[in-house]
Design a protein around this motif. Structure first.
Motif, PDB file in Angstrom:
ATOM      1  N   VAL A  23      34.428  32.993  38.488  1.00 53.40           N
ATOM      2  CA  VAL A  23      35.885  33.211  38.469  1.00 53.40           C
ATOM      3  C   VAL A  23      36.444  33.430  39.870  1.00 53.40           C
ATOM      4  O   VAL A  23      37.664  33.415  40.053  1.00 53.40           O
ATOM      5  N   LEU A  24      35.566  33.612  40.847  1.00 50.64           N
ATOM      6  CA  LEU A  24      36.035  33.756  42.222  1.00 50.64           C
ATOM      7  C   LEU A  24      36.351  32.402  42.851  1.00 50.64           C
ATOM      8  O   LEU A  24      36.958  32.340  43.913  1.00 50.64           O
ATOM      9  N   ALA A  25      35.951  31.321  42.163  1.00 56.55           N
ATOM     10  CA  ALA A  25      36.161  29.973  42.700  1.00 56.55           C
ATOM     11  C   ALA A  25      37.116  29.123  41.867  1.00 56.55           C
ATOM     12  O   ALA A  25      37.665  28.149  42.374  1.00 56.55           O
ATOM     13  N   ARG A  26      37.295  29.477  40.589  1.00 53.69           N
ATOM     14  CA  ARG A  26      38.177  28.653  39.758  1.00 53.69           C
ATOM     15  C   ARG A  26      38.844  29.483  38.667  1.00 53.69           C
ATOM     16  O   ARG A  26      38.387  30.571  38.338  1.00 53.69           O
ATOM     17  N   ARG A  27      39.888  28.931  38.126  1.00 52.32           N
ATOM     18  CA  ARG A  27      40.711  29.583  37.101  1.00 52.32           C
ATOM     19  C   ARG A  27      39.893  29.859  35.832  1.00 52.32           C
ATOM     20  O   ARG A  27      39.098  29.038  35.404  1.00 52.32           O
ATOM     21  N   CYS A  28      40.115  31.014  35.216  1.00 45.48           N
ATOM     22  CA  CYS A  28      39.465  31.367  33.958  1.00 45.48           C
ATOM     23  C   CYS A  28      40.262  30.734  32.815  1.00 45.48           C
ATOM     24  O   CYS A  28      41.449  31.036  32.646  1.00 45.48           O
ATOM     25  N   GLY A  32      43.392  33.107  31.999  1.00 45.00           N
ATOM     26  CA  GLY A  32      44.338  32.521  32.944  1.00 45.00           C
ATOM     27  C   GLY A  32      44.238  33.037  34.362  1.00 45.00           C
ATOM     28  O   GLY A  32      44.989  32.600  35.233  1.00 45.00           O
ATOM     29  N   PHE A  33      43.313  33.956  34.623  1.00 47.87           N
ATOM     30  CA  PHE A  33      43.134  34.477  35.979  1.00 47.87           C
ATOM     31  C   PHE A  33      42.902  33.320  36.945  1.00 47.87           C
ATOM     32  O   PHE A  33      42.092  32.431  36.686  1.00 47.87           O
ATOM     33  N   ASP A  34      43.610  33.352  38.063  1.00 48.71           N
ATOM     34  CA  ASP A  34      43.474  32.317  39.079  1.00 48.71           C
ATOM     35  C   ASP A  34      43.123  32.990  40.403  1.00 48.71           C
ATOM     36  O   ASP A  34      43.934  33.742  40.956  1.00 48.71           O
ATOM     37  N   PRO A  35      41.927  32.740  40.941  1.00 50.40           N
ATOM     38  CA  PRO A  35      41.524  33.414  42.176  1.00 50.40           C
ATOM     39  C   PRO A  35      42.400  33.051  43.370  1.00 50.40           C
ATOM     40  O   PRO A  35      42.474  33.818  44.330  1.00 50.40           O
ATOM     41  N   ASP A  36      43.080  31.918  43.306  1.00 55.07           N
ATOM     42  CA  ASP A  36      43.965  31.535  44.406  1.00 55.07           C
ATOM     43  C   ASP A  36      45.238  32.377  44.443  1.00 55.07           C
ATOM     44  O   ASP A  36      45.949  32.379  45.441  1.00 55.07           O
ATOM     45  N   GLU A  37      45.516  33.075  43.352  1.00 48.39           N
ATOM     46  CA  GLU A  37      46.707  33.928  43.293  1.00 48.39           C
ATOM     47  C   GLU A  37      46.394  35.375  43.639  1.00 48.39           C
ATOM     48  O   GLU A  37      47.261  36.224  43.598  1.00 48.39           O
ATOM     49  N   VAL A  38      45.145  35.640  43.960  1.00 51.46           N
ATOM     50  CA  VAL A  38      44.712  37.001  44.261  1.00 51.46           C
ATOM     51  C   VAL A  38      44.716  37.189  45.765  1.00 51.46           C
ATOM     52  O   VAL A  38      44.149  36.390  46.495  1.00 51.46           O
ATOM     53  N   GLY A  39      45.348  38.227  46.204  1.00 50.96           N
ATOM     54  CA  GLY A  39      45.321  38.520  47.625  1.00 50.96           C
ATOM     55  C   GLY A  39      45.466  40.000  47.852  1.00 50.96           C
ATOM     56  O   GLY A  39      46.030  40.716  47.018  1.00 50.96           O
ATOM     57  N   PRO A  40      44.965  40.476  48.969  1.00 50.75           N
ATOM     58  CA  PRO A  40      45.027  41.902  49.264  1.00 50.75           C
ATOM     59  C   PRO A  40      46.422  42.536  49.134  1.00 50.75           C
ATOM     60  O   PRO A  40      46.513  43.647  48.612  1.00 50.75           O
ATOM     61  N   PRO A  41      47.497  41.867  49.546  1.00 51.49           N
ATOM     62  CA  PRO A  41      48.781  42.561  49.467  1.00 51.49           C
ATOM     63  C   PRO A  41      49.190  42.979  48.050  1.00 51.49           C
ATOM     64  O   PRO A  41      49.790  44.026  47.862  1.00 51.49           O
ATOM     65  N   ALA A  42      48.835  42.182  47.050  1.00 46.88           N
ATOM     66  CA  ALA A  42      49.270  42.467  45.675  1.00 46.88           C
ATOM     67  C   ALA A  42      48.189  43.143  44.841  1.00 46.88           C
ATOM     68  O   ALA A  42      48.450  43.549  43.705  1.00 46.88           O
ATOM     69  N   LEU A  43      46.995  43.265  45.369  1.00 49.40           N
ATOM     70  CA  LEU A  43      45.869  43.747  44.582  1.00 49.40           C
ATOM     71  C   LEU A  43      46.062  45.165  44.055  1.00 49.40           C
ATOM     72  O   LEU A  43      45.874  45.420  42.862  1.00 49.40           O
TER      73      LEU A  43
END
Length: 185
Positions: A23-28, A32-43
């Protein structure tokens, strides 16, 4: 309130032996989790938001009911999420304490053994709610700490999978998102 002594052990759940690191490389496709939408500012805010959503799950009258044989109840999932928040916070703290001087190693953790040992099925939803709120707040605060370069500091899980502070945060965010999907939260 339910008297824990009057509860019947629902038996074991089917062990989850999947390697979820993909899931760290592709959408679940499930949650619907998308690793490309995860970033430190919003975590950190995402962790806090999930904690609030789990609080609503714990207020359900059917919180102890397993949806099928071998599947955790919403209460058991909430216990798991509480423990995952603590685990990931601790692992991030290990990475930061390592100060980027090398790869830190994480102790093994067996989620199924933790559920049995902790007798998740027997937990008090109100107590779990308070514990989960505290664990999600602490995890959110921890994931606010890393400075820009610290997000790439490494850690190694006992099975040999390498994480960074960034991917550890993404993995936690997937856990929170996926288990909300599991409990229809």
């Amino acid at each position: 309130m339910v008297d824990p002594d009057e509860l019947t052990d629902p038996g074991p759940v089917t062990a989850d032996t999947a390697d979820w690191t993909w899931v760290l490389a592709r959408r679940c496709p499930d949650c619907g989790f998308d690793p490309d939408e995860v970033g430190p500012p919003a975590l950190a805010q995402a962790i806090r938001d999930a904690g609030q959503r789990y609080a609503a799950v714990l207020g359900r009258p059917d919180v102890r009911r397993r949806p099928a044989a071998g599947v955790w109840s919403p209460l058991e999932y909430c216990c798991h999420v509480r423990d995952v928040c603590d685990l990931m916070r601790g692992r991030l703290e290990q990475i930061l304490a390592g100060a980027g001087r090398g790869t830190v190693s994480f102790a093994d953790w067996d989620q199924d053994a933790a559920a049995v040992r902790g007798r998740y099925w027997r937990s008090d939803p109100a107590v779990v709610g308070a514990e989960l709120a505290g664990a999600s707040r602490a995890a959110a605060a921890a994931f606010e700490r890393p400075a820009a370069g610290q997000w790439d500091w490494p850690g190694l899980r006992s099975d040999g999978f390498g994480f960074t502070a960034r991917t550890l945060g993404g993995y936690l965010r997937h856990e929170l998102t996926h288990h909300l999907w599991d409990v229809r939260g």
